[in-house]
Design a protein around this motif. Structure first.
Motif, PDB file in Angstrom:
ATOM      1  N   PHE A  59      42.203  40.180  44.532  1.00  0.00           N
ATOM      2  CA  PHE A  59      41.557  41.364  45.066  1.00  0.00           C
ATOM      3  C   PHE A  59      40.942  42.215  43.953  1.00  0.00           C
ATOM      4  O   PHE A  59      41.248  42.046  42.771  1.00  0.00           O
ATOM      5  CB  PHE A  59      42.558  42.202  45.866  1.00  0.00           C
ATOM      6  CG  PHE A  59      43.169  41.461  47.023  1.00  0.00           C
ATOM      7  CD1 PHE A  59      42.384  40.678  47.850  1.00  0.00           C
ATOM      8  CD2 PHE A  59      44.536  41.541  47.286  1.00  0.00           C
ATOM      9  CE1 PHE A  59      42.931  39.999  48.926  1.00  0.00           C
ATOM     10  CE2 PHE A  59      45.100  40.862  48.353  1.00  0.00           C
ATOM     11  CZ  PHE A  59      44.300  40.089  49.172  1.00  0.00           C
ATOM     12  N   PHE A  60      40.093  43.146  44.367  1.00  0.00           N
ATOM     13  CA  PHE A  60      39.406  44.043  43.443  1.00  0.00           C
ATOM     14  C   PHE A  60      39.494  45.470  43.983  1.00  0.00           C
ATOM     15  O   PHE A  60      39.172  45.711  45.139  1.00  0.00           O
ATOM     16  CB  PHE A  60      37.941  43.617  43.307  1.00  0.00           C
ATOM     17  CG  PHE A  60      37.032  44.690  42.765  1.00  0.00           C
ATOM     18  CD1 PHE A  60      37.166  45.119  41.458  1.00  0.00           C
ATOM     19  CD2 PHE A  60      36.051  45.264  43.560  1.00  0.00           C
ATOM     20  CE1 PHE A  60      36.341  46.120  40.952  1.00  0.00           C
ATOM     21  CE2 PHE A  60      35.222  46.250  43.070  1.00  0.00           C
ATOM     22  CZ  PHE A  60      35.362  46.680  41.760  1.00  0.00           C
ATOM     23  N   ASN A  61      39.945  46.380  43.145  1.00  0.00           N
ATOM     24  CA  ASN A  61      40.060  47.787  43.538  1.00  0.00           C
ATOM     25  C   ASN A  61      38.909  48.572  42.919  1.00  0.00           C
ATOM     26  O   ASN A  61      38.893  48.806  41.707  1.00  0.00           O
ATOM     27  CB  ASN A  61      41.391  48.370  43.084  1.00  0.00           C
ATOM     28  CG  ASN A  61      41.631  49.771  43.635  1.00  0.00           C
ATOM     29  OD1 ASN A  61      40.703  50.474  44.009  1.00  0.00           O
ATOM     30  ND2 ASN A  61      42.897  50.178  43.671  1.00  0.00           N
ATOM     31  N   PRO A  62      37.934  49.006  43.724  1.00  0.00           N
ATOM     32  CA  PRO A  62      36.775  49.709  43.167  1.00  0.00           C
ATOM     33  C   PRO A  62      37.098  51.066  42.561  1.00  0.00           C
ATOM     34  O   PRO A  62      36.282  51.615  41.817  1.00  0.00           O
ATOM     35  CB  PRO A  62      35.831  49.849  44.370  1.00  0.00           C
ATOM     36  CG  PRO A  62      36.691  49.688  45.574  1.00  0.00           C
ATOM     37  CD  PRO A  62      37.812  48.798  45.187  1.00  0.00           C
ATOM     38  N   ASN A  63      38.270  51.629  42.863  1.00  0.00           N
ATOM     39  CA  ASN A  63      38.671  52.882  42.212  1.00  0.00           C
ATOM     40  C   ASN A  63      38.903  52.688  40.720  1.00  0.00           C
ATOM     41  O   ASN A  63      38.814  53.639  39.951  1.00  0.00           O
ATOM     42  CB  ASN A  63      39.956  53.428  42.855  1.00  0.00           C
ATOM     43  CG  ASN A  63      39.740  53.928  44.262  1.00  0.00           C
ATOM     44  OD1 ASN A  63      38.887  54.758  44.515  1.00  0.00           O
ATOM     45  ND2 ASN A  63      40.510  53.390  45.202  1.00  0.00           N
ATOM     46  N   ARG A  64      39.203  51.447  40.331  1.00  0.00           N
ATOM     47  CA  ARG A  64      39.474  51.138  38.921  1.00  0.00           C
ATOM     48  C   ARG A  64      38.599  49.967  38.471  1.00  0.00           C
ATOM     49  O   ARG A  64      39.085  49.004  37.878  1.00  0.00           O
ATOM     50  CB  ARG A  64      40.954  50.794  38.739  1.00  0.00           C
ATOM     51  CG  ARG A  64      41.925  51.810  39.320  1.00  0.00           C
ATOM     52  CD  ARG A  64      43.359  51.593  38.836  1.00  0.00           C
ATOM     53  NE  ARG A  64      43.767  50.203  38.896  1.00  0.00           N
ATOM     54  CZ  ARG A  64      44.324  49.607  39.939  1.00  0.00           C
ATOM     55  NH1 ARG A  64      44.539  50.310  41.047  1.00  0.00           N
ATOM     56  NH2 ARG A  64      44.677  48.337  39.910  1.00  0.00           N
ATOM     57  N   PHE A  65      37.321  50.055  38.771  1.00  0.00           N
ATOM     58  CA  PHE A  65      36.439  48.903  38.566  1.00  0.00           C
ATOM     59  C   PHE A  65      36.405  48.412  37.119  1.00  0.00           C
ATOM     60  O   PHE A  65      36.189  47.235  36.863  1.00  0.00           O
ATOM     61  CB  PHE A  65      35.013  49.220  39.044  1.00  0.00           C
ATOM     62  CG  PHE A  65      34.332  50.351  38.329  1.00  0.00           C
ATOM     63  CD1 PHE A  65      33.651  50.128  37.144  1.00  0.00           C
ATOM     64  CD2 PHE A  65      34.353  51.630  38.859  1.00  0.00           C
ATOM     65  CE1 PHE A  65      33.007  51.171  36.491  1.00  0.00           C
ATOM     66  CE2 PHE A  65      33.709  52.680  38.209  1.00  0.00           C
ATOM     67  CZ  PHE A  65      33.033  52.442  37.015  1.00  0.00           C
ATOM     68  N   GLY A  66      36.633  49.307  36.169  1.00  0.00           N
ATOM     69  CA  GLY A  66      36.579  48.907  34.763  1.00  0.00           C
ATOM     70  C   GLY A  66      37.697  47.982  34.339  1.00  0.00           C
ATOM     71  O   GLY A  66      37.617  47.357  33.281  1.00  0.00           O
ATOM     72  N   GLU A  67      38.743  47.880  35.159  1.00  0.00           N
ATOM     73  CA  GLU A  67      39.897  47.051  34.797  1.00  0.00           C
ATOM     74  C   GLU A  67      39.733  45.596  35.240  1.00  0.00           C
ATOM     75  O   GLU A  67      40.596  44.769  34.948  1.00  0.00           O
ATOM     76  CB  GLU A  67      41.169  47.622  35.442  1.00  0.00           C
ATOM     77  CG  GLU A  67      41.491  49.046  35.015  1.00  0.00           C
ATOM     78  CD  GLU A  67      42.688  49.606  35.756  1.00  0.00           C
ATOM     79  OE1 GLU A  67      43.432  48.806  36.374  1.00  0.00           O
ATOM     80  OE2 GLU A  67      42.877  50.846  35.732  1.00  0.00           O
ATOM     81  N   PHE A  68      38.655  45.289  35.954  1.00  0.00           N
ATOM     82  CA  PHE A  68      38.507  43.954  36.531  1.00  0.00           C
ATOM     83  C   PHE A  68      37.331  43.210  35.899  1.00  0.00           C
ATOM     84  O   PHE A  68      36.310  43.808  35.556  1.00  0.00           O
ATOM     85  CB  PHE A  68      38.303  44.048  38.048  1.00  0.00           C
ATOM     86  CG  PHE A  68      39.473  44.639  38.778  1.00  0.00           C
ATOM     87  CD1 PHE A  68      40.445  43.817  39.327  1.00  0.00           C
ATOM     88  CD2 PHE A  68      39.618  46.017  38.906  1.00  0.00           C
ATOM     89  CE1 PHE A  68      41.532  44.358  39.996  1.00  0.00           C
ATOM     90  CE2 PHE A  68      40.692  46.570  39.570  1.00  0.00           C
ATOM     91  CZ  PHE A  68      41.655  45.738  40.114  1.00  0.00           C
ATOM     92  N   SER A  69      37.498  41.894  35.789  1.00  0.00           N
ATOM     93  CA  SER A  69      36.434  41.062  35.227  1.00  0.00           C
ATOM     94  C   SER A  69      35.294  40.911  36.223  1.00  0.00           C
ATOM     95  O   SER A  69      35.465  41.117  37.427  1.00  0.00           O
ATOM     96  CB  SER A  69      36.984  39.673  34.879  1.00  0.00           C
ATOM     97  OG  SER A  69      37.342  38.972  36.065  1.00  0.00           O
ATOM     98  N   GLN A  70      34.146  40.532  35.714  1.00  0.00           N
ATOM     99  CA  GLN A  70      32.994  40.311  36.584  1.00  0.00           C
ATOM    100  C   GLN A  70      33.271  39.201  37.585  1.00  0.00           C
ATOM    101  O   GLN A  70      32.843  39.261  38.742  1.00  0.00           O
ATOM    102  CB  GLN A  70      31.768  39.966  35.745  1.00  0.00           C
ATOM    103  CG  GLN A  70      30.475  39.911  36.562  1.00  0.00           C
ATOM    104  CD  GLN A  70      29.262  39.668  35.693  1.00  0.00           C
ATOM    105  OE1 GLN A  70      29.379  39.187  34.573  1.00  0.00           O
ATOM    106  NE2 GLN A  70      28.089  40.002  36.196  1.00  0.00           N
ATOM    107  N   LYS A  71      34.035  38.196  37.170  1.00  0.00           N
ATOM    108  CA  LYS A  71      34.377  37.087  38.058  1.00  0.00           C
ATOM    109  C   LYS A  71      35.201  37.573  39.247  1.00  0.00           C
ATOM    110  O   LYS A  71      34.975  37.160  40.391  1.00  0.00           O
ATOM    111  CB  LYS A  71      35.154  36.021  37.283  1.00  0.00           C
ATOM    112  CG  LYS A  71      35.508  34.783  38.103  1.00  0.00           C
ATOM    113  CD  LYS A  71      36.241  33.763  37.249  1.00  0.00           C
ATOM    114  CE  LYS A  71      36.616  32.525  38.055  1.00  0.00           C
ATOM    115  NZ  LYS A  71      37.357  31.527  37.242  1.00  0.00           N
ATOM    116  N   THR A  72      36.152  38.460  38.998  1.00  0.00           N
ATOM    117  CA  THR A  72      36.999  38.983  40.072  1.00  0.00           C
ATOM    118  C   THR A  72      36.204  39.860  41.029  1.00  0.00           C
ATOM    119  O   THR A  72      36.533  39.947  42.212  1.00  0.00           O
ATOM    120  CB  THR A  72      38.179  39.777  39.486  1.00  0.00           C
ATOM    121  OG1 THR A  72      38.925  38.921  38.614  1.00  0.00           O
ATOM    122  CG2 THR A  72      39.108  40.297  40.573  1.00  0.00           C
TER     123      THR A  72
END
Length: 626
Positions: free
Chosen positions: A263-276
């Motif tokens: 999953f991906f949490n847009p509130n913390r978008f900087g913590e996730f890779s582009q692939k995720t």
């Protein structure tokens, strides 16, 4: 006399010159102060103020039940006039910890030549008030909107996110930027001649911001939650890399849920890779494996080049074509078209493809929408890949017939499958239902759109019956739901290795596609799982996820079970089971049992696979294992 006249003449000339000079200076003063006053006033204003554009309040993204999925709240942003800071070190020491910023960064901001720099935007109001109470010189505060996603990771990849300036970057936030964004306010920071701030507040100068329009989706948050929960559980149990699920209404094309895992949490978008962050149901292309056999069978029946009972020789599970050897998981002899799909024979599927020929199969797959985007209202949709007809050889015809050498997306599969469930119509899928202006005016509203008829009602009905057999007696038994008629197909495909141009030996993509209730479908669901490590067959990996989602959604949608179907059940294979295990099953299913002998079951009546009702008398012959 002559000297006197000369002096008078000089005096006269001087007087005229001085008078003319005063007139010229007076006119110039009048021109500057009156005629060009606005021009110079604007220039002075420009020199003594700086203009900034503050983000407007974005429109809200709602689910179909008006539950907010993305909304805006007011937050406090903190800015700095570097020239007014008297003690940079003290300022940095004081606010670095509460704001979570390094001292070095804060000190570098105080050295800026600009009269206005942001320290931190979208800060918690409580923290901002504490800093404001400190009365630090050069520090100012402004209220501006901040984007939040109240449900965290729910529908995260589909929603996307905005940057700090509230510009949509990915997903629906990006795709509907013009509608959601609204009109920004122009604000002016007043400064003196040296660039020092005269006022500590941001003053509205020309216009107030205009809120963006609201966007109402077809997605149901409750169904989305059910989908994500089951998908996560199934992927973790199978120790897989990632997966996706897409559920739509086959009658209308409305997307009810769309999930990507991890999953991906847009509130913390900087913590996730582009692939995720990728929205897998529309972005990810994959080889469909045996799920493509659904459309192979539909084409054969539609072209009237065979029927459900047309027989093919599966050659006991092994057949060579050129340098390649095609294999079945389980060897079979003669199978009908219906049995070929039920037991998922690659060899008989190839022979069905040969019956059709390259052009008919190619054109039919194109007609179902493979090899091109379906036109869903989401950014980043992939086309998949299907070779042009001129590149189809005998091997390509064979492999594409059982779902290799072609790539598709989940949304293509769901759209094509829906045409089987709804009687033959290819519906245009959509996720945005309505757009409403801040004044309440409906700017856009979508309704179901039939793109074209791809197969006849008769063909769709026949294929549906075949897919019911897959779930009742074939590879899709794990998708069976008591009391409901379920139609579906399993898929297991080796994953291509881009480094070698061949296939991985131990990496698979497992899938299941299906719809329910089969006689009046209300939902069509595609489940894909990439690289499961516990098992690799779609019937073991993806079918249970399909069942879990579908069972809950049918209940949530208040779709009652079929009473006749509920009363009937399929007799399981009890051979090698103990008498205790048989009794446990019998109590649960409310059937009568009679044992002959002791030990473990060696034979039974009715036989496995036979449909029985509650109260049926079942006989089991038992023998001791020696």
């Amino acid at each position: 006399m002559r000297d006197s006249e000369k002096q008078k003449r000089k005096f006269y000339i001087a007087s005229v010159f001085i008078t003319g000079l005063f007139v010229l200076l007076g006119y110039r003063s009048f021109e500057l102060q009156v005629l060009q006053s606005e021009k110079f006033s604007a220039g002075a204003k420009k020199q003594h103020s700086r203009v900034y554009r503050m983000p407007p309040v974005r429109g809200t993204l709602f689910d179909r039940n008006k539950k907010p999925l993305a909304t805006s709240v007011w937050a406090t942003s903190i800015y700095l006039n570097p020239k007014e800071v008297k003690n940079p070190d003290k300022l940095a020491r004081t606010i670095s910890k509460p704001l979570g910023l390094s001292r070095n960064k804060l000190i570098s901001l105080t050295r800026s030549d600009k009269p206005f720099v942001w320290i931190k935007r979208g800060e918690d109001p409580g923290t901002a008030k504490k800093i404001e109470a400190m009365g630090l010189s050069g520090v100012g505060f402004a209220e501006e909107p901040k984007r939040i996603y109240p449900n965290g990771s729910l529908l995260g990849q589909t929603i996307g996110f905005t940057n700090i300036d509230l510009k949509g970057v990915e997903g629906l936030e990006y795709g509907f930027e013009k509608m959601l964004a609204g009109k920004p306010a122009t604000v002016r920071i007043r400064t003196d001649g040296r660039g020092n701030s005269i006022s500590d507040v941001l003053l509205n100068a020309k216009e107030q911001s205009t809120k963006g329009s609201d966007v109402l989706l077809t997605v149901d948050s409750n169904i989305q939650h059910m989908t994500e929960t089951a998908l996560e559980k199934g992927i973790k149990e199978m120790k897989a890399d990632r997966g996706a699920a897409l559920l739509m209404n086959p009658q209308t094309g409305e997307i009810l849920s769309m999930a990507s895992y991890p999953f991906f949490n847009p509130n913390r978008f900087g913590e996730f890779s582009q692939k995720t962050r990728k929205n897998l149901p529309v972005w990810m292309s994959f080889e469909p494996g045996s799920t493509l056999k659904v459309f192979l069978a539909a084409t054969l029946l539609e072209e009237k080049m065979g029927d459900e009972n047309t027989e093919y020789d599966c050659e006991n599970g092994k057949k060579r074509i050129g340098p390649k050897v095609i294999k079945d998981v389980h060897g079979h002899g003669i199978l009908t078209v219906s049995e070929t799909i039920t037991y998922s024979s690659n060899i008989c599927a190839w022979k069905m493809g040969e019956t059709l020929g390259k052009k008919k199969l190619h054109d039919s797959l194109r007609n179902f929408g493979f090899g091109e985007t379906v036109g869903v209202d989401l950014p980043g949709e992939a086309t998949g890949r299907m070779q042009s007809l001129r590149d189809w050889g005998d091997i390509e015809l064979a492999t594409i017939s059982f779902g290799q050498g072609i790539s598709v997306t989940a949304i293509q599969l769901a759209t094509a499958l829906s045409s089987i469930g709804n009687g033959g119509y290819l519906m245009k899928p959509y996720i945005v239902k309505k757009i409403v202006s801040p004044e309440g005016k409906v700017l856009m509203e979508r309704s179901p759109e039939s793109v074209k008829r791809v197969i006849s009602y008769d063909t769709a009905s026949k294929v549906t019956r075949i897919l019911e057999q897959v779930v009742e007696n074939g590879t899709g038994k794990n998708a069976s739901i008591p009391g409901y008629r379920v139609a579906g197909k399993t898929g297991t495909a080796q994953m291509p290795n881009p480094q070698t141009g061949t296939y991985y030996e131990n990496r698979y993509l497992s899938s299941f596609i299906g719809f329910a209730p089969a006689d009046d479908p209300r939902l069509a669901l595609v489940v894909i799982v990439e690289n499961p490590r516990e098992h690799n067959y779609g019937g073991v990996v993806a079918a249970p996820i399909f069942k879990s989602i579908t069972e809950k959604v049918l209940f949530y949608m208040q779709i009652p079970p079929d009473k006749e179907k509920l009363e009937k059940m399929v007799m399981p294979d009890m051979v090698n089971k103990s008498a205790r295990a048989v009794m446990k099953w019998a109590e649960k299913e409310e059937v009568s049992v009679r044992f002959i002998g002791n030990g473990y079951v060696v034979s039974q009546h009715p036989p496995s696979g036979k449909k029985i009702r509650r109260g049926t008398d079942c006989t089991f012959i038992l023998k001791q294992n020696i």
